[in-house]
Design an enzyme around this catalytic site. Structure first.
Site, mmCIF file in Angstrom:
data_model
loop_
_atom_site.group_PDB
_atom_site.id
_atom_site.type_symbol
_atom_site.label_atom_id
_atom_site.label_comp_id
_atom_site.label_asym_id
_atom_site.label_seq_id
_atom_site.Cartn_x
_atom_site.Cartn_y
_atom_site.Cartn_z
ATOM 1 N N TYR B 98 0.813 -1.230 0.000
ATOM 2 C CA TYR B 98 0.000 0.000 0.000
ATOM 3 C C TYR B 98 0.838 1.269 0.000
ATOM 4 C CZ TYR B 98 -4.525 -2.212 0.196
ATOM 5 O OH TYR B 98 -5.642 -2.892 -0.131
ATOM 6 N N GLU B 194 -1.426 -30.363 9.957
ATOM 7 C CA GLU B 194 -1.677 -29.549 8.755
ATOM 8 C C GLU B 194 -2.802 -28.559 8.993
ATOM 9 O OE1 GLU B 194 -2.424 -31.755 5.143
ATOM 10 O OE2 GLU B 194 -3.434 -30.068 4.198
ATOM 11 N N ASP B 246 -2.861 -34.529 5.824
ATOM 12 C CA ASP B 246 -3.796 -35.339 5.040
ATOM 13 C C ASP B 246 -3.012 -36.373 4.262
ATOM 14 O OD1 ASP B 246 -5.965 -33.846 5.786
ATOM 15 O OD2 ASP B 246 -6.056 -32.656 3.925
#
Lengths: 646, 364
Positions: B98, B194, B246
């Site tokens: 910004y 995770e 996973d």
């Protein structure tokens, strides 16, 4: 035979019909099948005639000049008094030629103003027709009253039964008081769009000998242009149907005669005729004849035809467009157009160079068809096959003729008319397999590519224009020549324009079935930096494509002469011409694209440089102005003029 | 990478600018030599067990249509970083974006349109001057969460990570020693999971209390701060690291990022990689061992197979065990999310799966 067979019965109803009667029933063949087309065809026929007539004068003067020139060549002393005199004559002729270059005025005016009479409840009660010739008509309910007066702003009409007082208000409407049986009614008559126009075309041509006028304008298939197959001369009209068909159309739709005035020299009076056509006998009917003192030209002709039609003020099929295109195809002609509102447009000539006279030619043997050759054999007055070949064809000399005859195993001394069909076929085969020079080009009069470029520049101010005139070629023994041009950008609208010409006449109709359209559509324009959906059809963009075919005999698909027949050789020539133009356009577009890219590149570097300079000066603590100077010097060093003049 | 002083960093940045100005002076095309951060320019260092940067460079030119804007942006960011270091202020990479985003005067174009443009350039500058972002006073808002028997001093505040309720300790954007210090720690290992949801489940069951460990999640693909704090805890507190993801190519890769580092930030591996980390699961052998129900299987899609193929080619997956695992997964054709363990009972992961696996050293 006692004459009672069915065939005899049928024979009673079989009779010959006059040509005029035939065309009366087949208007479409001549281009009078719609009200829009009718008025355009009328203008087209008249303008064609005018251009041809003006050219006649030019060609005659050119011939005279040539004669003097040849005479000078024969003189021993090129500086003798005689030579000087001849030279002066030539220079006078040249001046005269410029003076007689076609100057054509086309005027379309409403034949009459029509008003619709309505009463207070807005019910239609009648009409008023105010005619240019002063023969006005007012109809109210079942009454029709004719009254003659020029300039009608108010009028009074009286009869035993009624009185009419009409006066125009400031809105251009008539306010009407109608008194019948002591009952007074008030009406308003508002102007409606007219469907009757007077087409007037005037030229500065040589004029027409008075006796010839009725035949030329009122006899179908009459004129000097009708030619037999197997040779001829390039001209706008080909059958001599044109102008008389327009007269006939006017007559059929309005019942009014055509007005023709012509003057052949300053010493002769201007003679006018009012003419109708006797459609049964294909002969002129003279309604009136006299002298027209208002005709001010030294020589020339004007024809006025009143007809039913729909006038388009703009668009591809408008008269304005037709005249504009005509002026492109005839750059030495000045055409003035005055439309029904009185607006005047002048299509100036872009050159004073007179057109080349197309000479009469004999048939060129290549591409001739068996039927034509058979007919020529039958009709020739030559006694031997050898002289038939050498004299009735162009580009066959004695040795070529002997070679052909020998190859066809025929006797050079035999009579052409005695050739059997098999022999004619053999002859044709050998003619076609023999190498023969291309037809002479002096029978063709192209517009000339430089002139086309000039005209297109004047009309569209394009950013790019190119044109090409191909070498003459032959189809069916007929020499023809293709010219093509492409204009790009400028005043052209973002809608591809296809401009078709045949023998310097714009083709306004029949686009779909025309060989020119086919050739344009067949080209893959995408190869030339243009967009074309699916690689077929017209290319898209601000582009005008012009194709001109000139020939001794242009192969139209119908008598209305609006589309060119697709002979393979003609298609091929058109494509080659277009490809040549397209290559030039492609080079231009690619160059332009490259330059744009280059400019875009530099602009990118310039755009980011302000930010870069600021950040660099802050990062390094160096003076901003100094870094800016370094950046500018670097840009100048790297991109030179492209940066400086961006 | 060497630790540089602020002064040295500024010098390096200024030198960059001077070189550009000198190139311009000579009328040459200024170029920045940026080490490539792509698969082609990384290698797996078997000695250290880390992904490292090779020495290929990418030239970024100013007078090149495709690179001109990026070049300008690079200098803009370099200038802003120099200012940050000088001022000793810290900005998030979003805030940096910004401070630089504005319309170029006279044009309808911004210096930067999205943060996606500025983030990679910051990484470019890191490799360009060989200094880590964390030392350039730039940080990314991190998302990781940590809980367990440890006390941390964060910017002078003492925080007991065993007393932070259900939310845990939010890992700050910069976790360098000048910001985060470790005080007391009784944990025996670090468990990295995770997913946030799994972390919350285990936290609620007080897994870390019962098993005396630290519980960390990077909420999916970890950002730099989670990886860095894991590395610091691993080396400074000497704790083993177990990773639980996973069972799919994406989960495997997340594990490898914690362990060997990532391709894009190969220059950061040394600071963040934990080569000794173990992969607990979920893995192919677990499917049978724990008798996972059919309903927990999710069919692998085209993208999954594609990623699996890529993974099997990475040098750091070239171990027997991993090749076997990847092959079996391909054959199996299904993935299983770590969340699916709740199908076996809500406390199954905390009470049975994880403790037994660690006890049995059932890892890769």
């Amino acid at each position: 035979m006692d004459g009672n067979t069915i065939a005899h019965e049928l024979a009673k109803s079989q009779k010959s019909i006059s040509v005029a009667e035939f065309f009366e029933k087949n208007r479409h063949l001549l281009g009078f099948d719609s009200p829009i087309k009718a008025i355009l065809t009328c203008v087209k026929e008249a303008v064609d005639n005018s251009l041809d007539a003006s050219e006649e004068v030019i060609f005659e003067l050119k011939r005279r000049a040539l004669k003097y020139y040849k005479e000078i060549q024969k003189l021993k002393d090129k500086n003798s008094e005689r030579a000087k005199k001849l030279k002066e004559k030539i220079s006078n002729l040249k001046k005269e030629i410029i003076h007689v270059l076609p100057d054509i005025e086309v005027r379309i005016s409403e034949a009459q103003e029509e008003f619709r009479i309505v009463d207070k409840s807005n019910t239609r009660r009648g009409t008023i027709s105010i005619r240019k010739d002063g023969k006005n008509i007012i109809r109210i309910d079942d009454k029709e009253i004719k009254f003659e007066r020029q300039r009608v702003s108010n009028f009074k009409l009286k009869d035993k039964e009624f009185e009419i007082f009409a006066s125009k208000n400031n809105k251009g409407e008539y306010e009407i008081e109608y008194i019948v049986n002591d009952l007074k009614e008030k009406f308003i008559a508002k102007k409606t769009t007219t469907t009757r126009y007077i087409v007037s075309v005037q030229d500065n041509g040589p004029g027409i000998v008075p006796e010839q006028i009725p035949k030329i304008f009122c006899k179908l298939l009459y004129g000097s242009k009708f030619q037999s197959l197997g040779g001829g001369k390039q001209s706008r009209g080909q059958q001599g149907i044109g102008i008389s068909a327009a007269v006939l159309y006017g007559q059929l739709t309005t019942g009014r005669p055509a007005y023709v005035v012509s003057k052949i020299s300053p010493r002769d009076p201007a003679v006018y005729y009012k003419l109708l056509i006797d459609t049964l006998n294909n002969s002129p009917e003279i309604i009136e004849k006299g002298f027209d003192d208002d005709f001010t030209l030294e020589h020339g002709t004007r024809i006025e035809i009143e007809l039913e039609g729909t006038y388009l003020s703009s668009g591809e099929k408008s008269i304005f467009e037709f005249l504009r295109l005509t002026s492109i195809a005839n750059p030495y002609a000045k055409i003035t157009f005055i439309d029904p509102t009185g607006k005047k447009t002048i299509f100036q000539r872009t050159t004073e160079k007179p057109p080349k006279e197309p000479l009469k030619v004999k048939a060129h043997p290549h591409g001739i068809e068996i039927g034509t050759l058979q007919r020529m054999c039958k009709n020739t007055d030559k006694r031997s096959l050898l002289s038939f070949l050498t004299q009735d064809f162009s580009r066959i000399g004695a040795s070529k003729a002997k070679e052909i005859i020998k190859k066809a195993k025929l006797n050079p001394k035999m009579k052409p008319s005695e050739l059997t069909r098999a022999q004619v076929e053999a002859l044709l085969k050998k003619i076609q397999s023999t190498n023969i020079m291309k037809p002479p080009t002096d029978c063709l009069s192209p517009i000339d590519h430089d002139a086309i470029i000039k005209e297109l520049k004047a009309e569209f101010e394009p950013e790019f224009v190119t044109a090409v005139t191909r070498e003459p070629e032959v189809y069916r023994g007929m020499p023809f020549q293709i010219e093509a041009a492409i204009a790009y950008g400028g005043n052209l609208k973002d809608e591809t324009r296809l401009i078709r010409f045949a023998n310097k006449v714009p083709l306004m109709y029949g686009r779909g079935g025309c060989a020119i359209t086919k050739a344009v559509s067949d080209l893959d324009w995408r190869r030339y930096s243009l967009s074309q959906s699916g690689g077929r059809g017209l290319p898209q963009g601000k582009i005008a494509i012009l194709v001109h075919i000139c020939s001794v005999w242009v192969p139209f698909t119908s008598e209305s002469k609006s589309a060119i027949a697709s002979y393979p050789i003609i298609l091929k020539e058109i494509k080659l011409a277009l490809q040549e133009c397209a290559r030039q356009l492609n080079n231009y577009l690619r160059r332009r694209h490259r330059e744009q890219r280059k400019k875009q590149r530099i602009n990118i570097f310039v755009k980011y440089s302000t930010e870069l300079v600021l950040a660099l000066s802050r990062l390094t603590g160096k003076n901003e102005k100094e870094v800016e100077k370094i950046m500018k010097e670097c840009l100048t060093k790297r991109y030179g003029d492209d940066y400086v003049n961006r | 990478m060497i630790m540089l002083t602020d002064k040295e960093i500024i010098e390096k940045l200024v030198k960059l600018g001077i070189k550009v100005i000198n190139d311009l002076k000579k009328g040459e095309n200024p170029a920045l030599n940026i080490p490539l951060r792509s698969l082609s320019n990384v290698y797996y260092d078997e000695n250290t067990g880390l992904i490292k940067l090779k020495d290929s460079f990418q030239e970024r030119y100013y007078f090149n249509i495709g690179q001109s804007k990026k070049f300008m942006q690079t200098i803009l960011i370099a200038d802003r970083i120099k200012w940050l270091v000088e001022q000793n202020k810290t900005l998030s990479i979003r805030q940096l974006f910004y401070t630089l985003k504005h319309t170029i005067p006279g044009f309808k174009e911004n210096t930067f349109d999205t943060q996606d443009e500025s983030d990679p350039i910051i990484e470019d500058i890191e490799v360009l001057i060989d200094v880590l972002r964390e030392n350039l006073n730039l940080f990314a808002s991190s998302k990781g969460v940590l809980a367990g028997p440890i006390t941390i001093i964060d910017s002078g505040d003492e925080i007991d990570l065993s007393k932070l309720g259900s939310a845990g300790y939010g890992v700050p954007g910069i976790v360098e020693p000048d910001v985060v210090k470790f005080k007391d720690c009784n944990a025996e290992y670090i468990l990295v999971v995770e997913k946030d949801a799994v972390w919350a489940r285990l936290n609620e069951d007080k897994y870390w209390k019962k098993n005396n460990c630290l519980l960390l999640t990077g909420k999916g693909q970890p950002s730099r701060a989670e990886r860095r704090i894991l590395k610091r805890m691993h080396t400074e507190l000497k704790l083993p690291v177990y990773i639980f993801t996973d069972m799919d190519p994406w989960g495997y890769y997340i594990y490898s990022v914690y362990k060997q580092g990532s391709i894009n930030l190969a220059y950061f591996s040394e600071k963040s990689g934990v080569p000794k980390a173990k992969f607990l699961g979920f893995k192919m052998s677990d499917v049978k061992n724990y008798n996972m129900p059919q309903d927990s299987f999710i069919k692998m899609g085209d993208q999954d197979y594609k990623r699996l193929k890529e993974l099997s080619k990475y040098a750091w997956f070239q171990t027997k065990e991993w090749q076997k695992e990847l092959k079996e997964l391909k054959k199996f054709g299904n993935k299983i999310e770590q969340d699916a363990l709740v199908m076996k009972g809500i406390e199954f992961a905390a009470k049975e799966y994880l403790p037994t696996k660690i006890e049995n050293k059932d890892w890769i």
